[in-house]
Write a protein that holds these residues in place. Sequence first.
Motif, mmCIF file in Angstrom:
data_model
loop_
_atom_site.group_PDB
_atom_site.id
_atom_site.type_symbol
_atom_site.label_atom_id
_atom_site.label_comp_id
_atom_site.label_asym_id
_atom_site.label_seq_id
_atom_site.Cartn_x
_atom_site.Cartn_y
_atom_site.Cartn_z
ATOM 1 N N LYS A 381 0.738 -0.997 0.201
ATOM 2 C CA LYS A 381 -0.166 -0.297 -0.144
ATOM 3 C C LYS A 381 0.809 1.653 -0.490
ATOM 4 O O LYS A 381 0.089 2.623 -0.813
ATOM 5 N N ALA A 382 2.454 1.390 0.401
ATOM 6 C CA ALA A 382 2.933 2.676 0.584
ATOM 7 C C ALA A 382 3.555 3.042 -1.334
ATOM 8 O O ALA A 382 3.632 4.483 -1.113
ATOM 9 N N GLY A 383 3.273 2.322 -1.702
ATOM 10 C CA GLY A 383 3.307 2.781 -3.040
ATOM 11 C C GLY A 383 4.502 2.111 -4.417
ATOM 12 O O GLY A 383 5.281 2.229 -3.011
ATOM 13 N N PRO A 384 4.945 2.800 -5.459
ATOM 14 C CA PRO A 384 5.969 2.100 -6.318
ATOM 15 C C PRO A 384 6.692 3.451 -5.747
ATOM 16 O O PRO A 384 8.245 3.066 -6.241
ATOM 17 N N ASP A 385 6.831 4.354 -5.647
ATOM 18 C CA ASP A 385 7.863 6.040 -5.897
ATOM 19 C C ASP A 385 8.558 5.706 -4.744
ATOM 20 O O ASP A 385 7.765 5.463 -3.136
ATOM 21 N N LYS A 386 9.593 5.947 -4.826
ATOM 22 C CA LYS A 386 10.588 5.616 -3.844
ATOM 23 C C LYS A 386 10.823 7.322 -2.583
ATOM 24 O O LYS A 386 11.013 7.003 -1.955
#
Length: 398
Positions: A381-386
């Motif tokens: 759920k944190a997503g792909p963006d670093k």
Amino acid sequence: MRTAYLSTFWACLILLLQCGLLPNALLDPNDFLALQSVKKSLNDLPGSNYFTSWDFTAEPCSFSGVFCDADRVIALNLGDPRAGSPGLSGRIDPAIGKLSALAELTIVPGRVVGPLPRTLSQLKSLRFLAITRNFISGDIPAGLGQLRRLQTLDLSFNQLTGAIPRPVGALPALTNVVLSNNHLTGPIPPFVSHQLARLDLKHNNLSGSISSLRFPSSLQYMSLSSNRLSGSLDRAFSGLNQLNYLDLSMNQLTGSIPVELFSFPISNLQLQRNQFSGPVEPVDKVTIATVDLSFNRLSGEVSAMLSTVGNLYMNNNRFTGRVPSSMVDRLLEGSIQVLYLQHNFLSGIEIKPTVAIPLSSSICLQYNCMVLPVDTPCPLKAGPDKSRPTSQCIQWKG
């Protein structure tokens, strides 16, 4: 013909009992008739053999789940209590209110439907009432407020609607109230019992401001999660210094988080998914094992006083600044098992790219205003963006 015969039989039996011409061990005829009505309205689900022993040609005090004192039924545990039992189906017959000496009434999980009988208010000796994980519907009878000896009220995992009656909150001997996982609405009534240790109202549709509520200082466990409660915590939790579990998650609570909450002797503090704002500034080192402040509007720097928390969730807020070095030290020594700081505006952390994070520990830093020094697994759920876009970081800093 048969009906007339039974009426005559019971009239004679009652007369003989009143005249003392039958042994005292014989069950009170009102209790006998009440048990018959209860049996007629309930059935074993397939795989359950609970009612096999309910043969009314025998002594009812020997029935499964029936416990007597002399000629009165004092406890009725309906259904096979073993884990995984299929339970019962049917309805609760109003005749249950005739068991006037009853101190304990339970129904195991099953498919019992319909409302709670209003006649439950007649059970003036009742101390323990637990009807959970069935399909009981309708409202909670206000008449339960007449059960002045009631200590445990557990109606969880049903389909109850309406408000929690104020007379129920006014019961003086309550120690456990569990009404979770229903469809209850309206405000939380005042609970006045000085013995109340557990209050579990989670997963309902309760509303109203929590600011005006006062809870007994005896509370040790409180869960109001997944409701529609609003307001701030400024005064509602003052004096609750015996709390060891507090869950207010998934409501609409606002304002700052009172610093005294972090000094309570609790093992679990759940405040996620509300609208709390402002800084989080505990006065002393926090010794709570799990603290979840995620998905709020909290801001300011991450306090070093939180470095002593074993599982810390601060993700999806507006925290800025650098991660405290004491928090990094505790993580690397394995004292912090979970450190979630993703989706904030943090600008840095002192940790070497080659450092070995213990397998027992988990850290997530992505989508902040920094280049990640270490690449660690994060929740999906944190997503792909670093990292957060620079424009957002400049705008927030400005």
